[in-house]
Design an enzyme around this catalytic site. Sequence first.
Site, PDB file in Angstrom:
ATOM      1  N   GLY A  13       0.822  -1.218   0.000  1.00 28.91           N
ATOM      2  CA  GLY A  13       0.000   0.000   0.000  1.00 28.91           C
ATOM      3  C   GLY A  13       0.851   1.262   0.000  1.00 28.91           C
ATOM      4  CE  LYS A  34      -7.283  -3.076  14.403  1.00 28.76           C
ATOM      5  NZ  LYS A  34      -7.761  -4.477  14.357  1.00 28.76           N
ATOM      6  CB  THR A  36      -1.946  -4.091  12.450  1.00 31.49           C
ATOM      7  OG1 THR A  36      -1.199  -4.203  11.228  1.00 31.49           O
ATOM      8  CG2 THR A  36      -3.432  -4.001  12.155  1.00 31.49           C
ATOM      9  CB  THR A 123      -2.909 -13.459  -2.377  1.00 29.58           C
ATOM     10  OG1 THR A 123      -1.811 -14.368  -2.426  1.00 29.58           O
ATOM     11  CG2 THR A 123      -4.016 -14.112  -1.566  1.00 29.58           C
ATOM     12  CG  ASP A 124       0.349 -16.245  -5.730  1.00 24.87           C
ATOM     13  OD1 ASP A 124       0.214 -15.938  -4.530  1.00 24.87           O
ATOM     14  OD2 ASP A 124       1.448 -16.581  -6.213  1.00 24.87           O
ATOM     15  CD  GLU A 125      -0.046 -17.416   0.174  1.00 26.24           C
ATOM     16  OE1 GLU A 125      -0.675 -18.034   1.045  1.00 26.24           O
ATOM     17  OE2 GLU A 125       1.045 -16.866   0.374  1.00 26.24           O
ATOM     18  CE1 TYR A 147      -3.145 -13.043   3.450  1.00 26.69           C
ATOM     19  CE2 TYR A 147      -2.092 -14.717   2.067  1.00 26.69           C
ATOM     20  CZ  TYR A 147      -2.496 -13.406   2.274  1.00 26.69           C
ATOM     21  OH  TYR A 147      -2.264 -12.460   1.308  1.00 26.69           O
ATOM     22  CB  ALA A 149      -9.354 -20.083   3.995  1.00 30.19           C
ATOM     23  CE  LYS A 151      -6.091 -10.901   0.434  1.00 30.04           C
ATOM     24  NZ  LYS A 151      -6.245  -9.438   0.689  1.00 30.04           N
ATOM     25  N   GLY A 272       1.027 -27.414   6.412  1.00 35.21           N
ATOM     26  CA  GLY A 272       0.243 -27.172   5.186  1.00 35.21           C
ATOM     27  C   GLY A 272       0.968 -26.335   4.152  1.00 35.21           C
TER      28      GLY A 272
HETATM   29  P1  NAD Z   1       1.215  -5.655   5.154  1.00 35.69           P
HETATM   30  O1  NAD Z   1       0.971  -6.674   6.210  1.00 35.69           O
HETATM   31  O2  NAD Z   1       2.583  -5.112   4.950  1.00 35.69           O
HETATM   32  O3  NAD Z   1       0.257  -4.394   5.406  1.00 35.69           O
HETATM   33  C1  NAD Z   1      -1.093  -4.522   5.730  1.00 35.69           C
HETATM   34  C2  NAD Z   1      -1.614  -3.127   6.109  1.00 35.69           C
HETATM   35  O4  NAD Z   1      -3.001  -3.232   6.418  1.00 35.69           O
HETATM   36  C3  NAD Z   1      -0.920  -2.553   7.363  1.00 35.69           C
HETATM   37  O5  NAD Z   1      -0.606  -1.194   7.151  1.00 35.69           O
HETATM   38  C4  NAD Z   1      -1.992  -2.704   8.449  1.00 35.69           C
HETATM   39  O6  NAD Z   1      -1.880  -1.729   9.465  1.00 35.69           O
HETATM   40  C5  NAD Z   1      -3.270  -2.551   7.631  1.00 35.69           C
HETATM   41  N1  NAD Z   1      -4.434  -3.198   8.266  1.00 35.69           N
HETATM   42  C6  NAD Z   1      -4.513  -4.460   8.756  1.00 35.69           C
HETATM   43  N2  NAD Z   1      -5.739  -4.685   9.266  1.00 35.69           N
HETATM   44  C7  NAD Z   1      -6.451  -3.538   9.074  1.00 35.69           C
HETATM   45  C8  NAD Z   1      -7.795  -3.156   9.364  1.00 35.69           C
HETATM   46  N3  NAD Z   1      -8.644  -3.985   9.965  1.00 35.69           N
HETATM   47  N4  NAD Z   1      -8.183  -1.909   9.014  1.00 35.69           N
HETATM   48  C9  NAD Z   1      -7.325  -1.041   8.411  1.00 35.69           C
HETATM   49  N5  NAD Z   1      -6.049  -1.356   8.133  1.00 35.69           N
HETATM   50  C10 NAD Z   1      -5.625  -2.591   8.443  1.00 35.69           C
HETATM   51  O7  NAD Z   1       0.641  -6.276   3.812  1.00 35.69           O
HETATM   52  P2  NAD Z   1       1.158  -6.248   2.306  1.00 35.69           P
HETATM   53  O8  NAD Z   1       2.177  -7.308   2.149  1.00 35.69           O
HETATM   54  O9  NAD Z   1       1.448  -4.859   1.937  1.00 35.69           O
HETATM   55  O10 NAD Z   1      -0.160  -6.746   1.567  1.00 35.69           O
HETATM   56  C11 NAD Z   1      -1.140  -5.798   1.136  1.00 35.69           C
HETATM   57  C12 NAD Z   1      -2.255  -6.535   0.434  1.00 35.69           C
HETATM   58  O11 NAD Z   1      -1.737  -7.231  -0.698  1.00 35.69           O
HETATM   59  C13 NAD Z   1      -2.949  -7.592   1.285  1.00 35.69           C
HETATM   60  O12 NAD Z   1      -4.328  -7.562   0.993  1.00 35.69           O
HETATM   61  C14 NAD Z   1      -2.330  -8.905   0.836  1.00 35.69           C
HETATM   62  O13 NAD Z   1      -3.224  -9.967   1.022  1.00 35.69           O
HETATM   63  C15 NAD Z   1      -2.080  -8.616  -0.623  1.00 35.69           C
HETATM   64  N6  NAD Z   1      -0.967  -9.335  -1.250  1.00 35.69           N
HETATM   65  C16 NAD Z   1       0.290  -9.314  -0.698  1.00 35.69           C
HETATM   66  C17 NAD Z   1       1.341  -9.928  -1.366  1.00 35.69           C
HETATM   67  C18 NAD Z   1       2.746  -9.906  -0.815  1.00 35.69           C
HETATM   68  O14 NAD Z   1       3.618 -10.614  -1.345  1.00 35.69           O
HETATM   69  N7  NAD Z   1       3.062  -9.124   0.200  1.00 35.69           N
HETATM   70  C19 NAD Z   1       1.115 -10.588  -2.582  1.00 35.69           C
HETATM   71  C20 NAD Z   1      -0.187 -10.609  -3.093  1.00 35.69           C
HETATM   72  C21 NAD Z   1      -1.205  -9.969  -2.437  1.00 35.69           C
HETATM   73  O1  DAU Z   2       1.978 -15.391  -2.858  1.00 37.39           O
HETATM   74  C1  DAU Z   2       1.542 -14.158  -2.338  1.00 37.39           C
HETATM   75  C2  DAU Z   2       1.684 -14.184  -0.843  1.00 37.39           C
HETATM   76  O2  DAU Z   2       3.089 -14.114  -0.566  1.00 37.39           O
HETATM   77  C3  DAU Z   2       0.949 -13.070  -0.123  1.00 37.39           C
HETATM   78  O3  DAU Z   2      -0.431 -13.206  -0.360  1.00 37.39           O
HETATM   79  C4  DAU Z   2       1.234 -13.100   1.368  1.00 37.39           C
HETATM   80  O4  DAU Z   2       0.626 -12.018   2.034  1.00 37.39           O
HETATM   81  C5  DAU Z   2       2.733 -13.031   1.578  1.00 37.39           C
HETATM   82  O5  DAU Z   2       3.046 -13.139   2.953  1.00 37.39           O
HETATM   83  C6  DAU Z   2       3.448 -14.133   0.787  1.00 37.39           C
HETATM   84  O6  DAU Z   2       3.174 -15.452   1.351  1.00 37.39           O
HETATM   85  P1  DAU Z   2       4.311 -16.573   1.506  1.00 37.39           P
HETATM   86  O7  DAU Z   2       3.933 -17.488   2.590  1.00 37.39           O
HETATM   87  O8  DAU Z   2       4.671 -17.163   0.194  1.00 37.39           O
HETATM   88  O9  DAU Z   2       5.539 -15.609   1.928  1.00 37.39           O
HETATM   89  P2  DAU Z   2       6.651 -15.711   3.064  1.00 37.39           P
HETATM   90  O10 DAU Z   2       7.584 -14.565   2.821  1.00 37.39           O
HETATM   91  O11 DAU Z   2       6.092 -15.880   4.417  1.00 37.39           O
HETATM   92  O12 DAU Z   2       7.413 -17.061   2.667  1.00 37.39           O
HETATM   93  C7  DAU Z   2       7.996 -17.224   1.394  1.00 37.39           C
HETATM   94  C8  DAU Z   2       8.502 -18.659   1.318  1.00 37.39           C
HETATM   95  O13 DAU Z   2       9.589 -18.814   2.241  1.00 37.39           O
HETATM   96  C9  DAU Z   2       7.463 -19.686   1.721  1.00 37.39           C
HETATM   97  O14 DAU Z   2       7.635 -20.849   0.937  1.00 37.39           O
HETATM   98  C10 DAU Z   2       7.797 -19.987   3.174  1.00 37.39           C
HETATM   99  C11 DAU Z   2       9.298 -19.815   3.230  1.00 37.39           C
HETATM  100  N1  DAU Z   2       9.837 -19.327   4.506  1.00 37.39           N
HETATM  101  C12 DAU Z   2       9.274 -18.243   5.078  1.00 37.39           C
HETATM  102  C13 DAU Z   2       9.762 -17.735   6.276  1.00 37.39           C
HETATM  103  C14 DAU Z   2       9.131 -16.530   6.928  1.00 37.39           C
HETATM  104  C15 DAU Z   2      10.939 -19.965   5.073  1.00 37.39           C
HETATM  105  O15 DAU Z   2      11.487 -20.945   4.534  1.00 37.39           O
HETATM  106  N2  DAU Z   2      11.418 -19.468   6.257  1.00 37.39           N
HETATM  107  C16 DAU Z   2      10.882 -18.391   6.893  1.00 37.39           C
HETATM  108  O16 DAU Z   2      11.363 -18.009   7.983  1.00 37.39           O
END
Ligand code: NAD
Ligand code: DAU
Length: 332
Positions: A13, A34, A36, A123-125, A147, A149, A151, A272
């Site tokens: 964001g 918010k 968080t 998300t692709d998840e 998570y 589920a 989304k 999982g």
């Molecule tokens: P993040 O965890 O860095 O940020 C989430 C933000 O949402 C924070 O600023 C938090 O304060 C705010 N927030 C949480 N609950 C809230 C609420 N109830 N009301 C208002 N604000 C609230 O997340 P991100 O990685 O930037 O992800 C952003 C979006 O993109 C999410 O919807 C996530 O599912 C999606 N997404 C993330 C990734 C990734 O790789 N990070 C990939 C695909 C999709």
């Molecule tokens: O695919 C999009 C998603 O990517 C988003 O929707 C999620 O918000 C975001 O958190 C991310 O999910 P992942 O679970 O794929 O990301 P994470 O960075 O937590 O982990 C990436 C990969 O690395 C995953 O296979 C788990 C592994 N991992 C993660 C952590 C934190 C490790 O091996 N060790 C670790 O300590």
Amino acid sequence: MKLLVTGGAGFIGSNFIHLILERRKDVEIVNLDKLTYAGNPANLKAIEDDKRYSFIKGDICDAEIVKQAMSGCDVVVNFAAETHVDRSIDDPQSFLKTNIFGVQVLLDEAKNTGVEKFIQISTDEVYGSIERGSFSEGDRLSPRSPYSASKAGGEMLAQAYFVTYNSPVIITRGVNSIGPYQYPEKAVPLFTTNAMEDKELPIYGDGLQVRDYMHVYDHCAALDLLLDKGQAGEIYNIGAENELPNIEMAKLILAELGKPQSLIKHVTDRPGHDRRYAVDTAKIRTLGWAPKYNAKQAIKAAIQWFVENRAWWEPIKSGAFREYYEQMYGKR
Ligand code: NAD
Ligand code: DAU
């Protein structure tokens, strides 16, 4: 154009707000967040005095504050979510509240206000894991963690509002994004900052899980394009087709930082744990989007940012994050 961006103090964001203010002159942005643990006002420090930007601290589950924030807005881009898979395994309910109920509150107010576009960032998840090939937008959803589920639940509501109320909803399914301001609980920033501190890199299981690592700039550029070209009722995969197994990603980080490979530590796997994500991105590419970074370039650019911005992540890692880290990795 007046945008309501929710969750704009988080990772994607805040990058999106920076990009939109840079690219579009005639724009106004209201950021409802918010704050968080994942929301960080420091992510927006450079633009906090920009006259086109305003901030409201509040929860997307709170209908009153949502009404106030959405007033006069043409477009809603909903990033607000609980986002970390590991945390969802320990506490699913907070994920359901924000990622499902919160989406419904936003959709309701968007219906009342009559916004022109509502982009639900998903998300692709939601597709679940795939062994070979890639998922297209019409494929069946098979989320496998609390998570994903939650989304998927948010998406289902958005689709239902499109069908039932003709709400102008667009859904995006982005892949693993990396880059500036990513909270250091996620793998790439965790491994990078741990390596910089000469700490171990905790690899879940065999480390052969595959992710598509896309630079956050590319994710945000795709969303910017959808502000103009996205069609209501449509779903868009956003991915860079940058597949990399986690173990390779960790080795690349260590090599880039000149740290020994012996810092890699295999720990108990995530329950999982999805083995591989992959999405077909033909649809968004036909609108004129293509990623600028390949996987290695994206990871190197992310590492560079963490090297240059110790002042951003050090207070996080030495603060509340430390307790989380000890609890999470102490168990593994
Ligand atoms: P993040 O965890 O860095 O940020 C989430 C933000 O949402 C924070 O600023 C938090 O304060 C705010 N927030 C949480 N609950 C809230 C609420 N109830 N009301 C208002 N604000 C609230 O997340 P991100 O990685 O930037 O992800 C952003 C979006 O993109 C999410 O919807 C996530 O599912 C999606 N997404 C993330 C990734 C990734 O790789 N990070 C990939 C695909 C999709
Ligand atoms: O695919 C999009 C998603 O990517 C988003 O929707 C999620 O918000 C975001 O958190 C991310 O999910 P992942 O679970 O794929 O990301 P994470 O960075 O937590 O982990 C990436 C990969 O690395 C995953 O296979 C788990 C592994 N991992 C993660 C952590 C934190 C490790 O091996 N060790 C670790 O300590």
